[in-house]
Write a protein that holds these residues in place. Sequence first.
Motif, mmCIF file in Angstrom:
data_model
loop_
_atom_site.group_PDB
_atom_site.id
_atom_site.type_symbol
_atom_site.label_atom_id
_atom_site.label_comp_id
_atom_site.label_asym_id
_atom_site.label_seq_id
_atom_site.Cartn_x
_atom_site.Cartn_y
_atom_site.Cartn_z
ATOM 1 N N UNK A 131 0.868 -1.168 -0.110
ATOM 2 C CA UNK A 131 -0.006 0.091 -0.155
ATOM 3 C C UNK A 131 0.829 1.196 -0.049
ATOM 4 N N UNK A 132 1.902 1.214 0.666
ATOM 5 C CA UNK A 132 2.759 2.429 0.730
ATOM 6 C C UNK A 132 3.450 2.539 -0.884
ATOM 7 N N UNK A 133 3.574 1.361 -1.655
ATOM 8 C CA UNK A 133 4.468 1.569 -2.767
ATOM 9 C C UNK A 133 3.239 2.211 -3.760
ATOM 10 N N UNK A 134 1.765 1.783 -3.520
ATOM 11 C CA UNK A 134 0.747 2.448 -4.184
ATOM 12 C C UNK A 134 0.692 3.766 -4.002
ATOM 13 N N UNK A 135 0.912 4.327 -2.773
ATOM 14 C CA UNK A 135 0.745 5.781 -2.537
ATOM 15 C C UNK A 135 1.820 6.584 -3.174
ATOM 16 N N UNK A 136 2.933 5.845 -3.615
ATOM 17 C CA UNK A 136 3.972 6.733 -4.089
ATOM 18 C C UNK A 136 3.583 6.696 -5.783
ATOM 19 N N UNK A 137 3.249 5.403 -6.198
ATOM 20 C CA UNK A 137 2.837 5.554 -7.502
ATOM 21 C C UNK A 137 1.560 6.403 -8.153
ATOM 22 N N UNK A 138 0.688 6.625 -7.109
ATOM 23 C CA UNK A 138 -0.566 7.472 -7.354
ATOM 24 C C UNK A 138 -0.661 8.457 -6.416
ATOM 25 N N UNK A 139 -0.289 9.561 -6.776
ATOM 26 C CA UNK A 139 -0.199 10.825 -5.902
ATOM 27 C C UNK A 139 -1.377 11.336 -5.458
ATOM 28 N N UNK A 140 -1.633 11.429 -3.997
ATOM 29 C CA UNK A 140 -2.730 11.902 -3.476
ATOM 30 C C UNK A 140 -3.806 10.784 -2.787
ATOM 31 N N UNK A 141 -3.543 9.555 -3.251
ATOM 32 C CA UNK A 141 -4.226 8.479 -2.617
ATOM 33 C C UNK A 141 -4.177 8.168 -1.268
ATOM 34 N N UNK A 142 -5.224 8.013 -0.674
ATOM 35 C CA UNK A 142 -5.118 7.434 0.589
ATOM 36 C C UNK A 142 -5.896 6.287 1.110
ATOM 37 N N UNK A 143 -5.494 5.488 1.888
ATOM 38 C CA UNK A 143 -6.351 3.918 2.174
ATOM 39 C C UNK A 143 -6.392 3.956 3.792
ATOM 40 N N UNK A 144 -7.386 3.013 4.109
ATOM 41 C CA UNK A 144 -7.875 2.760 5.428
ATOM 42 C C UNK A 144 -7.895 1.107 5.311
ATOM 43 N N UNK A 145 -7.679 0.493 6.087
ATOM 44 C CA UNK A 145 -7.741 -0.884 6.336
ATOM 45 C C UNK A 145 -8.832 -1.160 7.502
ATOM 46 N N UNK A 146 -9.872 -1.739 7.229
ATOM 47 C CA UNK A 146 -10.862 -2.161 8.130
ATOM 48 C C UNK A 146 -11.105 -3.715 7.934
ATOM 49 N N UNK A 147 -10.698 -4.480 8.837
ATOM 50 C CA UNK A 147 -10.976 -5.879 8.750
ATOM 51 C C UNK A 147 -10.306 -6.438 7.503
ATOM 52 N N UNK A 148 -11.103 -7.012 6.463
ATOM 53 C CA UNK A 148 -10.322 -7.484 5.430
ATOM 54 C C UNK A 148 -10.734 -6.486 4.280
ATOM 55 N N UNK A 149 -11.051 -5.374 4.591
ATOM 56 C CA UNK A 149 -11.386 -4.289 3.552
ATOM 57 C C UNK A 149 -10.422 -3.300 3.497
ATOM 58 N N UNK A 150 -10.045 -2.795 2.207
ATOM 59 C CA UNK A 150 -9.086 -1.724 2.059
ATOM 60 C C UNK A 150 -9.792 -0.746 1.342
#
Length: 51
Positions: free
Chosen positions: A29-48
């Motif tokens: 997910x950190x790599x995806x954040x680098x590749x896609x500027x401005x994207x944020x993520x939240x992990x809740x159980x088995x959901x991203x």
Amino acid sequence: MKFHVRTSIYQNQSLRVHFNRNESLEQVLQIIKILVPGIEYEIVGKNIYLR
């Protein structure tokens, strides 16, 4: 894991990336954040949630 996109900015975009098996979900997910500027993520159980 299930990915949910909560923004229409990336609705028609695709990202194809290969990772090593020993990389953790957090590392991926950190790599995806680098590749896609401005994207944020939240992990809740088995959901991203991407926003």
